[in-house]
Scaffold this motif. Structure first.
Motif, PDB file in Angstrom:
ATOM      1  N   GLU A 121      30.652  28.783  24.153  1.00 24.80           N
ATOM      2  CA  GLU A 121      29.383  28.033  24.920  1.00 24.80           C
ATOM      3  C   GLU A 121      28.168  27.822  23.801  1.00 24.80           C
ATOM      4  N   GLU A 122      27.625  28.611  22.616  1.00 17.88           N
ATOM      5  CA  GLU A 122      26.568  28.683  22.052  1.00 17.88           C
ATOM      6  C   GLU A 122      26.629  26.782  21.436  1.00 17.88           C
ATOM      7  N   TYR A 123      28.001  26.737  20.658  1.00 18.95           N
ATOM      8  CA  TYR A 123      27.794  25.923  20.194  1.00 18.95           C
ATOM      9  C   TYR A 123      29.167  24.547  20.508  1.00 18.95           C
ATOM     10  N   ASN A 124      29.132  24.581  22.181  1.00 22.30           N
ATOM     11  CA  ASN A 124      29.884  23.444  23.010  1.00 22.30           C
ATOM     12  C   ASN A 124      31.233  23.503  21.868  1.00 22.30           C
ATOM     13  N   ILE A 125      31.616  24.143  21.799  1.00 21.69           N
ATOM     14  CA  ILE A 125      32.954  24.031  21.166  1.00 21.69           C
ATOM     15  C   ILE A 125      34.440  24.326  22.392  1.00 21.69           C
ATOM     16  N   THR A 126      35.089  23.323  22.115  1.00 18.36           N
ATOM     17  CA  THR A 126      36.623  23.696  22.550  1.00 18.36           C
ATOM     18  C   THR A 126      37.429  24.389  21.949  1.00 18.36           C
ATOM     19  N   THR A 127      37.740  25.560  22.506  1.00 16.01           N
ATOM     20  CA  THR A 127      38.793  26.591  22.172  1.00 16.01           C
ATOM     21  C   THR A 127      39.362  26.866  22.873  1.00 16.01           C
ATOM     22  N   ILE A 128      40.940  26.973  22.085  1.00 13.46           N
ATOM     23  CA  ILE A 128      42.332  26.993  22.260  1.00 13.46           C
ATOM     24  C   ILE A 128      42.322  28.600  21.587  1.00 13.46           C
ATOM     25  N   ILE A 129      42.949  29.669  22.922  1.00 15.41           N
ATOM     26  CA  ILE A 129      43.244  30.701  22.545  1.00 15.41           C
ATOM     27  C   ILE A 129      44.603  31.175  22.859  1.00 15.41           C
ATOM     28  N   VAL A 130      45.635  31.569  21.930  1.00 15.85           N
ATOM     29  CA  VAL A 130      46.811  31.774  22.616  1.00 15.85           C
ATOM     30  C   VAL A 130      46.477  33.524  22.495  1.00 15.85           C
ATOM     31  N   THR A 131      47.305  33.644  23.773  1.00 15.07           N
ATOM     32  CA  THR A 131      47.235  35.259  24.116  1.00 15.07           C
ATOM     33  C   THR A 131      48.399  35.803  25.036  1.00 15.07           C
ATOM     34  N   HIS A 132      48.747  36.804  24.457  1.00 20.17           N
ATOM     35  CA  HIS A 132      49.783  37.468  25.934  1.00 20.17           C
ATOM     36  C   HIS A 132      48.439  38.846  26.324  1.00 20.17           C
ATOM     37  N   ASP A 133      47.633  38.899  26.359  1.00 23.71           N
ATOM     38  CA  ASP A 133      46.529  39.938  26.422  1.00 23.71           C
ATOM     39  C   ASP A 133      45.535  39.366  28.088  1.00 23.71           C
ATOM     40  N   MET A 134      46.339  40.243  28.749  1.00 26.39           N
ATOM     41  CA  MET A 134      46.019  40.789  30.365  1.00 26.39           C
ATOM     42  C   MET A 134      43.836  40.214  30.469  1.00 26.39           C
ATOM     43  N   ASN A 135      43.979  41.428  29.741  1.00 23.68           N
ATOM     44  CA  ASN A 135      42.422  41.808  29.303  1.00 23.68           C
ATOM     45  C   ASN A 135      41.745  40.407  29.214  1.00 23.68           C
ATOM     46  N   SER A 136      41.322  40.071  27.884  1.00 22.96           N
ATOM     47  CA  SER A 136      41.152  38.074  28.117  1.00 22.96           C
ATOM     48  C   SER A 136      41.437  37.769  28.800  1.00 22.96           C
ATOM     49  N   VAL A 137      42.307  37.389  29.671  1.00 18.54           N
ATOM     50  CA  VAL A 137      42.288  36.613  31.016  1.00 18.54           C
ATOM     51  C   VAL A 137      41.145  37.271  32.190  1.00 18.54           C
ATOM     52  N   ILE A 138      41.251  37.999  32.221  1.00 19.64           N
ATOM     53  CA  ILE A 138      40.193  38.817  33.105  1.00 19.64           C
ATOM     54  C   ILE A 138      38.690  38.535  32.841  1.00 19.64           C
ATOM     55  N   GLU A 139      38.355  38.445  31.578  1.00 13.59           N
ATOM     56  CA  GLU A 139      37.143  38.646  29.904  1.00 13.59           C
ATOM     57  C   GLU A 139      36.619  37.307  30.305  1.00 13.59           C
ATOM     58  N   ILE A 140      37.562  37.012  29.672  1.00 20.74           N
ATOM     59  CA  ILE A 140      37.208  35.343  29.500  1.00 20.74           C
ATOM     60  C   ILE A 140      37.539  34.301  29.008  1.00 20.74           C
ATOM     61  N   GLY A 141      38.621  34.331  30.807  1.00 23.82           N
ATOM     62  CA  GLY A 141      39.479  33.280  30.637  1.00 23.82           C
ATOM     63  C   GLY A 141      38.756  32.197  31.739  1.00 23.82           C
ATOM     64  N   ASP A 142      38.567  31.021  30.666  1.00 27.50           N
ATOM     65  CA  ASP A 142      37.697  30.253  31.615  1.00 27.50           C
ATOM     66  C   ASP A 142      39.023  28.899  32.680  1.00 27.50           C
ATOM     67  N   LYS A 143      40.122  28.585  31.984  1.00 34.87           N
ATOM     68  CA  LYS A 143      40.846  27.735  32.286  1.00 34.87           C
ATOM     69  C   LYS A 143      42.391  28.639  31.211  1.00 34.87           C
ATOM     70  N   ILE A 144      43.377  28.866  32.569  1.00 32.07           N
ATOM     71  CA  ILE A 144      44.542  29.471  31.633  1.00 32.07           C
ATOM     72  C   ILE A 144      46.231  29.323  31.933  1.00 32.07           C
ATOM     73  N   MET A 145      46.642  28.302  30.510  1.00 33.16           N
ATOM     74  CA  MET A 145      48.383  27.556  30.856  1.00 33.16           C
ATOM     75  C   MET A 145      48.683  28.911  30.577  1.00 33.16           C
ATOM     76  N   PHE A 146      50.109  29.200  31.906  1.00 29.10           N
ATOM     77  CA  PHE A 146      50.754  29.867  31.849  1.00 29.10           C
ATOM     78  C   PHE A 146      51.903  29.037  31.076  1.00 29.10           C
ATOM     79  N   LEU A 147      52.590  29.830  29.853  1.00 27.59           N
ATOM     80  CA  LEU A 147      54.128  29.106  29.436  1.00 27.59           C
ATOM     81  C   LEU A 147      55.019  29.763  29.580  1.00 27.59           C
ATOM     82  N   PHE A 148      56.016  29.209  29.735  1.00 28.70           N
ATOM     83  CA  PHE A 148      57.474  30.818  30.104  1.00 28.70           C
ATOM     84  C   PHE A 148      58.843  29.652  30.171  1.00 28.70           C
ATOM     85  N   GLU A 149      59.445  29.700  28.969  1.00 28.93           N
ATOM     86  CA  GLU A 149      60.456  29.371  28.314  1.00 28.93           C
ATOM     87  C   GLU A 149      60.219  28.389  27.705  1.00 28.93           C
TER      88      GLU A 149
END
Length: 275
Positions: free
Chosen positions: A185-213
């Motif tokens: 947010e401070e530097y207006n960066i486009t950030t993409i994070i690979v994760t399987h951690d639902m804590n991260s989703v709830i805390e910081i996930g602005d936009k989420i893409m869910f992949l399956f197979e």
């Protein structure tokens, strides 16, 4: 903003990515969510150019990246910061030398300018004065912070993080999440994070893409993810007992609110003046 269109990738005849498209927004935390083996890291590597997709395209702020001229791809790569899953620090280099490495490789800054930038980045991630430490002297959380400092050192426009919380305790993982969000947010960066951690989703996930197979099954915000009717996504989210309890409490609260609204409506109807 980063856009991907119809990304396909196979290895040895096995389809890993199957026609994935999407938009990753600037100044927000964009999460690639899914279980292990769903293609998240492969997609990330396709976006940054470490792996060439079999089909499809990637654009960075409107500039075509896939199969473009080498000088254009190199110019975009100079704007990319990468935080690897294991931090990937050079064991034989000090913290200062690790953070300075991309500056030496990618910029024409003088030695003095580079060290000033290194010190600024280390201070920004809460490691002021750690210049002379070796990676072996650092905790897991400190290594992640050094990795973040190195990633942002060249003033990156795009930040990619592969499982930034891997191997960290919950409290340290939360701090790393908060740091990445603050920097985004401070530097207006486009950030993409690979994760399987639902804590991260709830805390910081602005936009989420869910992949399956290898396919994109769902896309939305952290506020929407708890109320989908996609079985594979719900199985993933609510595999954790804490998340199941949170869902149950949310549903109970919603039912109570609906009951209160119904009672209030009935009371108003009863007291409505005749005629």
């Amino acid at each position: 903003m980063i856009e991907i269109h119809n990304i396909h990738k196979s290895f040895g005849g096995k389809k890993v990515l199957d026609g994935i498209s999407g938009v990753f927004e600037t100044g927000k935390i964009n999460l690639l969510l899914g279980a292990s083996g769903t293609g998240k890291s492969v997609l990330l590597k396709c976006i940054v150019g470490l792996i060439k997709p079999d089909l499809g395209s990637v654009t960075f702020d409107g500039t075509y990246f896939t199969n473009n001229k080498l000088d254009i791809r190199q110019e975009i790569r100079r704007k990319i910061g990468m935080l690897f899953q294991g931090s990937a620090l050079f064991d034989s280099m000090t913290v200062e030398e690790n953070v300075d490495f991309p500056l030496k490789m990618l910029t024409n800054m003088s030695r003095k300018e580079r060290i000033e930038r290194v010190n600024f980045c280390l201070k920004r991630v809460g490691l002021e004065g750690a210049n002379r430490k070796m990676p072996s002297e650092l905790s897991g959380g400190m290594k992640k912070r050094v990795g973040i400092a190195r990633a942002i050192a060249p003033n990156c426009t795009y930040l990619f993080c592969d499982e930034p919380n891997s191997g960290l305790d919950p409290q340290t993982a939360l701090k790393i999440d908060e740091l990445i969000k603050e920097i985004t947010e401070e530097y207006n960066i486009t950030t993409i994070i690979v994760t399987h951690d639902m804590n991260s989703v709830i805390e910081i996930g602005d936009k989420i893409m869910f992949l399956f197979e290898g396919k994109k099954l769902w896309e939305g915000t952290k506020d929407e993810i708890m109320d989908t009717d996609i079985k594979e996504l719900n199985d993933f989210i609510f595999a954790n007992r804490l998340m199941r309890d949170a869902k149950r409490i949310e549903e109970e609260d919603r039912e109570e609110e609906q009951e209160r609204e119904a009672e209030e409506h009935a009371r108003l109807e009863k007291n409505k003046p005749a005629g």
